[in-house]
Design a protein around this motif. Structure first.
Motif, PDB file in Angstrom:
ATOM      1  N   VAL A   1      -2.683  -4.688  -2.312  1.00  0.00           N
ATOM      2  CA  VAL A   1      -2.571  -5.440  -1.253  1.00  0.00           C
ATOM      3  C   VAL A   1      -1.097  -5.499  -0.164  1.00  0.00           C
TER       4      VAL A   1
ATOM      5  N   PRO B   1     -15.702   1.490  -0.260  1.00  0.00           N
ATOM      6  CA  PRO B   1     -16.039   0.836  -1.945  1.00  0.00           C
ATOM      7  C   PRO B   1     -15.861   2.155  -2.658  1.00  0.00           C
TER       8      PRO B   1
ATOM      9  N   ALA C   1      -9.867   8.575   4.579  1.00  0.00           N
ATOM     10  CA  ALA C   1     -11.748   7.715   4.225  1.00  0.00           C
ATOM     11  C   ALA C   1     -11.015   6.934   2.693  1.00  0.00           C
TER      12      ALA C   1
ATOM     13  N   TYR D   1      -1.692   4.302   1.174  1.00  0.00           N
ATOM     14  CA  TYR D   1      -1.361   3.093   1.843  1.00  0.00           C
ATOM     15  C   TYR D   1       0.259   2.721   2.924  1.00  0.00           C
TER      16      TYR D   1
ATOM     17  N   ALA E   1      -9.672  -2.434  -6.583  1.00  0.00           N
ATOM     18  CA  ALA E   1      -8.598  -1.727  -6.365  1.00  0.00           C
ATOM     19  C   ALA E   1      -7.646  -3.300  -6.780  1.00  0.00           C
ATOM     20  N   PRO E   2      -7.140  -2.887  -7.410  1.00  0.00           N
ATOM     21  CA  PRO E   2      -5.216  -3.910  -8.053  1.00  0.00           C
ATOM     22  C   PRO E   2      -5.369  -5.007  -6.755  1.00  0.00           C
ATOM     23  N   ASP E   3      -4.427  -5.425  -7.011  1.00  0.00           N
ATOM     24  CA  ASP E   3      -3.691  -6.654  -6.516  1.00  0.00           C
ATOM     25  C   ASP E   3      -2.066  -5.350  -5.743  1.00  0.00           C
TER      26      ASP E   3
ATOM     27  N   LEU F   1      -8.974   5.583   1.929  1.00  0.00           N
ATOM     28  CA  LEU F   1      -8.307   4.022   1.928  1.00  0.00           C
ATOM     29  C   LEU F   1      -9.410   2.829   2.949  1.00  0.00           C
ATOM     30  N   TYR F   2     -10.547   3.554   3.559  1.00  0.00           N
ATOM     31  CA  TYR F   2     -11.211   2.879   4.368  1.00  0.00           C
ATOM     32  C   TYR F   2     -12.441   2.578   4.675  1.00  0.00           C
ATOM     33  N   GLY F   3     -13.063   3.550   3.550  1.00  0.00           N
ATOM     34  CA  GLY F   3     -14.599   4.586   3.392  1.00  0.00           C
ATOM     35  C   GLY F   3     -15.117   3.112   3.013  1.00  0.00           C
TER      36      GLY F   3
ATOM     37  N   PHE G   1      -8.684   0.081  13.872  1.00  0.00           N
ATOM     38  CA  PHE G   1      -9.903   0.878  12.177  1.00  0.00           C
ATOM     39  C   PHE G   1     -11.513   0.983  12.982  1.00  0.00           C
TER      40      PHE G   1
ATOM     41  N   TRP H   1      -6.149  -4.568  15.587  1.00  0.00           N
ATOM     42  CA  TRP H   1      -6.202  -4.432  14.145  1.00  0.00           C
ATOM     43  C   TRP H   1      -7.900  -3.713  13.744  1.00  0.00           C
TER      44      TRP H   1
END
Lengths: 228, 228
Positions: free
Chosen positions: B127, B116, B110, B68, B122-124, B112-114, B192, B188
């Motif tokens: 974010v 889950p 992938a 990220y 995913a932990p906080d 990040l955005y593929g 994506f 955005w």
DNA sequence: TGTACATCAGTGAACGCGCGTTCACTGATGTAC
DNA sequence: TGTACATCAGTGAACGCGCGTTCACTGATGTAC
């Protein structure tokens, strides 16, 4: 055509049941579908699955094609249920149908539109079912262009883009201006993005009113396209 | 602050190397990252990894956060390199930077955005890094609004959407009209979608001129937003 | 209608492989006096 | 400066589990005469 033998009927039912059980497993394990787990759930020994599917990948492919067709059915049905001239209504209905299907079948949506499964290559017979939703969307633009309510957009396309789009249009929507096709693809891309963001958790801490947000965004896209 | 001991320095280097090797593995195996395989590649026994990461999921999380941040760095740098008033140039540059990064790091994209990863939450701390690219994009709109070249859009928002967006804007871009924020999010989402379609093979049999197509589509989006 | 044979579904064992994680241990590096 | 002790990295074996796929087999269902 002779009535199918009992054996053939039972066999068809078994295949359906294996697929149904496998679909349930997708929900928990993603694309890491396990033949053994499916067999266990069906109360049979793992090797018995091979009477019905020659390999795990073939089962995955069957699930993928069925999922594409289920989504395609939903989108096309939603479009067909609208008055033909109501272009904006059709657009919204088609988009909503895709979202509804995805929310109802998140694991299958992820299988179709998520990250590619490592080591799995989608065979050619997935191409046609996969293109049904975008064809439906672009078909709405085509209808608008044919009856004159959607006009050729003003924007210029770069030569390469124009050529690529012309080739794409030639087979599917002859006569459709390339710039309109580009706008249609923008709409399809946006639809996919909206659904994926919602399903894959990008909206998790924001936008609690998902449906209204979705409708607003698809409406914005209809504006961009110029749908009356 | 005392200089870090040799041991501490070696330790930091080991952690970096484990992450580097793990990143390479992501390319082949997707998110099915194997600690044992990483250890093998590093010439150590699998249990030794536990000196550095308490579990596989912690390693995954580290990789996700780094990815990220790498993407966020790229997008922000591209934006910063443009003249502040050149809103459209900034938009294109930011979008291109995201695409370039994704093409150069497809496995991490992938991740990040593929879809889950099954069983992974995913932990906080993901974010904040995750929101850097969208914040950059919306920041362009904010600048345009502040200097008066982007005006409050005409479209009405449904009450629920208005409220959700107002809450979102309050923390990040106070004063930004909700409808503009919605358009920024549309951009955005589209970005994506464009990258994912290209990377996940949706364009495989069409649109060979990917870059020109991408630029055209992000330009269309800039039109929708109203960027001068 | 009855019998002989072929087809097919499902079994159970096995092959060969993978994985994450724990644990008692050795031996080297660092720290306190 | 030297010694005693604590910290830490890495080992190797083990636990307990998973997987896809093959293969020889039994026993039931279907088919041809």
């Amino acid at each position: 055509m002779p009535a199918p033998s009992i054996r053939a009927r039972v066999r068809a039912e078994m295949i359906d049941e294996i697929k149904a059980v496998a679909r349930r497993h997708l929900a928990g394990d993603g694309a890491n579908l396990s033949l053994r787990a499916v067999a266990r759930d069906m109360g049979m020994v793992s090797s018995a699955i091979y009477r019905y599917f020659p390999s795990r990948d073939e089962l995955l492919t069957a699930l993928i094609i069925e999922a594409y067709d289920a989504l395609g059915d939903a989108v096309e049905a939603a479009d067909t249920a609208c008055d033909r001239p109501d272009l904006r209504g059709r657009w919204h209905a088609a988009c909503r149908a895709a979202r509804d299907w995805a929310l109802a079948n998140p694991a299958e949506y992820a299988l179709l539109y998520g990250s590619p499964v490592p080591g799995y290559a989608a065979p050619d017979d997935t191409v046609a079912p996969a293109s049904r939703p975008p064809l439906t969307l672009v078909g709405i633009l085509r209808d608008g262009f044919v009856d004159g309510r959607l006009v050729r957009p003003a924007e210029q396309l770069p030569d390469e883009v124009h050529a690529d789009l012309a080739e794409l249009a030639a087979g599917l929507f002859p006569g459709l201006p390339e710039a309109l096709l580009a706008r249609g693809m923008a709409g399809w891309t946006q639809l996919f993005g909206l659904i994926s963001f919602e399903l894959f958790g990008r909206l998790n801490r924001t936008m609690p009113h998902r449906e209204a947000y979705f409708d607003h965004q698809t409406g914005l896209m209809a504006d961009l396209i110029g749908l009356p």
